[in-house]
Design a protein around this motif. Structure first.
Motif, PDB file in Angstrom:
ATOM      1  N   PRO A 117       0.797  -1.229   0.000  1.00 10.64           N
ATOM      2  CA  PRO A 117       0.000   0.000   0.000  1.00 10.64           C
ATOM      3  C   PRO A 117       0.829   1.278   0.000  1.00 10.64           C
ATOM      4  O   PRO A 117       0.289   2.376   0.030  1.00 10.64           O
ATOM      5  N   TRP A 118       2.154   1.161  -0.045  1.00 12.33           N
ATOM      6  CA  TRP A 118       3.013   2.339  -0.021  1.00 12.33           C
ATOM      7  C   TRP A 118       2.970   3.087  -1.340  1.00 12.33           C
ATOM      8  O   TRP A 118       3.209   4.288  -1.381  1.00 12.33           O
ATOM      9  N   SER A 119       2.684   2.375  -2.411  1.00 13.59           N
ATOM     10  CA  SER A 119       2.556   2.984  -3.736  1.00 13.59           C
ATOM     11  C   SER A 119       1.584   2.145  -4.566  1.00 13.59           C
ATOM     12  O   SER A 119       1.623   0.911  -4.494  1.00 13.59           O
ATOM     13  N   GLU A 120       0.745   2.817  -5.324  1.00  7.57           N
ATOM     14  CA  GLU A 120      -0.167   2.097  -6.214  1.00  7.57           C
ATOM     15  C   GLU A 120       0.390   2.009  -7.629  1.00  7.57           C
ATOM     16  O   GLU A 120      -0.280   1.534  -8.543  1.00  7.57           O
ATOM     17  N   GLN A 121       1.645   2.451  -7.816  1.00  2.00           N
ATOM     18  CA  GLN A 121       2.278   2.366  -9.133  1.00  2.00           C
ATOM     19  C   GLN A 121       2.381   0.910  -9.565  1.00  2.00           C
ATOM     20  O   GLN A 121       2.725   0.031  -8.775  1.00  2.00           O
ATOM     21  N   ARG A 122       2.046   0.666 -10.816  1.00  2.00           N
ATOM     22  CA  ARG A 122       2.153  -0.682 -11.383  1.00  2.00           C
ATOM     23  C   ARG A 122       3.507  -0.800 -12.084  1.00  2.00           C
ATOM     24  O   ARG A 122       3.908   0.086 -12.841  1.00  2.00           O
ATOM     25  N   LEU A 123       4.196  -1.889 -11.832  1.00  2.00           N
ATOM     26  CA  LEU A 123       5.558  -2.082 -12.340  1.00  2.00           C
ATOM     27  C   LEU A 123       5.640  -3.238 -13.324  1.00  2.00           C
ATOM     28  O   LEU A 123       4.925  -4.227 -13.196  1.00  2.00           O
ATOM     29  N   PHE A 124       6.529  -3.101 -14.276  1.00  2.00           N
ATOM     30  CA  PHE A 124       6.904  -4.178 -15.183  1.00  2.00           C
ATOM     31  C   PHE A 124       8.406  -4.374 -15.074  1.00  2.00           C
ATOM     32  O   PHE A 124       9.136  -3.457 -14.721  1.00  2.00           O
ATOM     33  N   ALA A 125       8.863  -5.557 -15.409  1.00  2.00           N
ATOM     34  CA  ALA A 125      10.300  -5.810 -15.532  1.00  2.00           C
ATOM     35  C   ALA A 125      10.785  -5.106 -16.795  1.00  2.00           C
ATOM     36  O   ALA A 125      10.003  -4.873 -17.720  1.00  2.00           O
ATOM     37  N   PRO A 126      12.058  -4.749 -16.855  1.00  2.00           N
ATOM     38  CA  PRO A 126      12.571  -4.075 -18.054  1.00  2.00           C
ATOM     39  C   PRO A 126      12.548  -4.967 -19.295  1.00  2.00           C
ATOM     40  O   PRO A 126      12.548  -4.476 -20.416  1.00  2.00           O
ATOM     41  N   TRP A 127      12.489  -6.268 -19.091  1.00  2.00           N
ATOM     42  CA  TRP A 127      12.455  -7.233 -20.191  1.00  2.00           C
ATOM     43  C   TRP A 127      11.214  -8.086 -19.984  1.00  2.00           C
ATOM     44  O   TRP A 127      10.994  -8.614 -18.894  1.00  2.00           O
ATOM     45  N   ARG A 128      10.366  -8.220 -21.000  1.00  2.00           N
ATOM     46  CA  ARG A 128       9.077  -8.880 -20.830  1.00  2.00           C
ATOM     47  C   ARG A 128       8.855  -9.966 -21.899  1.00  2.00           C
ATOM     48  O   ARG A 128       8.025  -9.810 -22.779  1.00  2.00           O
ATOM     49  N   PRO A 129       9.553 -11.087 -21.792  1.00  2.00           N
ATOM     50  CA  PRO A 129       9.480 -12.109 -22.838  1.00  2.00           C
ATOM     51  C   PRO A 129       8.286 -13.062 -22.739  1.00  2.00           C
ATOM     52  O   PRO A 129       7.956 -13.742 -23.700  1.00  2.00           O
ATOM     53  N   ILE A 130       7.639 -13.151 -21.566  1.00  2.00           N
ATOM     54  CA  ILE A 130       6.563 -14.133 -21.383  1.00  2.00           C
ATOM     55  C   ILE A 130       5.259 -13.574 -21.952  1.00  2.00           C
ATOM     56  O   ILE A 130       4.823 -12.490 -21.561  1.00  2.00           O
ATOM     57  N   ARG A 131       4.647 -14.322 -22.860  1.00  2.00           N
ATOM     58  CA  ARG A 131       3.363 -13.895 -23.426  1.00  2.00           C
ATOM     59  C   ARG A 131       2.311 -13.911 -22.336  1.00  2.00           C
ATOM     60  O   ARG A 131       2.232 -14.848 -21.552  1.00  2.00           O
TER      61      ARG A 131
END
Length: 180
Positions: A117-131
């Motif tokens: 709950p400290w941040s509602e920011q959604r994150l992605f990894a810098p590399w996204r190979p999995i469909r």
């Protein structure tokens, strides 16, 4: 998200890599459940909770806090899980945390609310190979097959290689540790 089957890959790999009997069947079951549980948040769609909401898909249930809470539950259940409190908490927390980390490597969605709950920011990894996996009604489709092949390549095969490598290293380690 990877398919629900692939979320079970991490606890299964940890179990395979461990010494026989080190992780009880009950603890393994709890780890598999913890690795899959964050996707129960898809029920938010039926409740008309928006995807981007903190309690929408890949929200609060994909956070470090959620993994820690599951670890505390496992700690309390450790006698039933046939594990020490530390082992139960660490294994279940790690399995639960593997879920948002795998999701962060997928090619779709809004990212994961890892710091909620400290941040509602959604994150992605810098590399996204999995469909990203299609939802249940479209899973058995050409896109679903592409997802399974992607998961085999980017999750199952690397985990299998790690387990195999670990087992080979353990097998070659000297068993007699006495010094002269």
């Amino acid at each position: 998200m990877p398919s629900v089957f692939t979320h079970a890959a991490v606890p299964l790999a940890l179990w395979c890599a461990s010494e026989r009997g080190r992780i009880s069947a009950r603890l393994l079951g709890a780890g598999v459940a913890a690795a899959m549980l964050p996707d129960a948040d898809v029920l938010a769609f039926a409740l008309h909770i928006p995807y981007a909401d903190a309690f929408g898909h890949r929200g609060a249930s994909h956070s470090l806090l959620f993994a820690a809470v599951l670890g505390l539950v496992a700690c309390a259940l450790s006698p039933w899980l046939r594990a020490s409190r530390v082992q139960a908490a660490a294994f279940v927390s790690a399995c639960a945390l593997s879920h948002p980390l795998l999701d962060a490597f997928t090619s779709g969605g809004l990212g994961v609310a890892l710091w909620w709950p400290w941040s509602e920011q959604r994150l992605f990894a810098p590399w996204r190979p999995i469909r990203v996996s299609p939802f249940a009604n479209n899973f058995f489709s050409a896109r679903g097959l592409q997802t399974v092949l992607s998961e085999l390549r980017w999750v199952w095969l690397p985990l299998f290689s790690c387990v195999l490598g670990w087992k080979l290293v353990q097998h070659r380690a000297p068993t007699d540790q006495t010094s002269p």
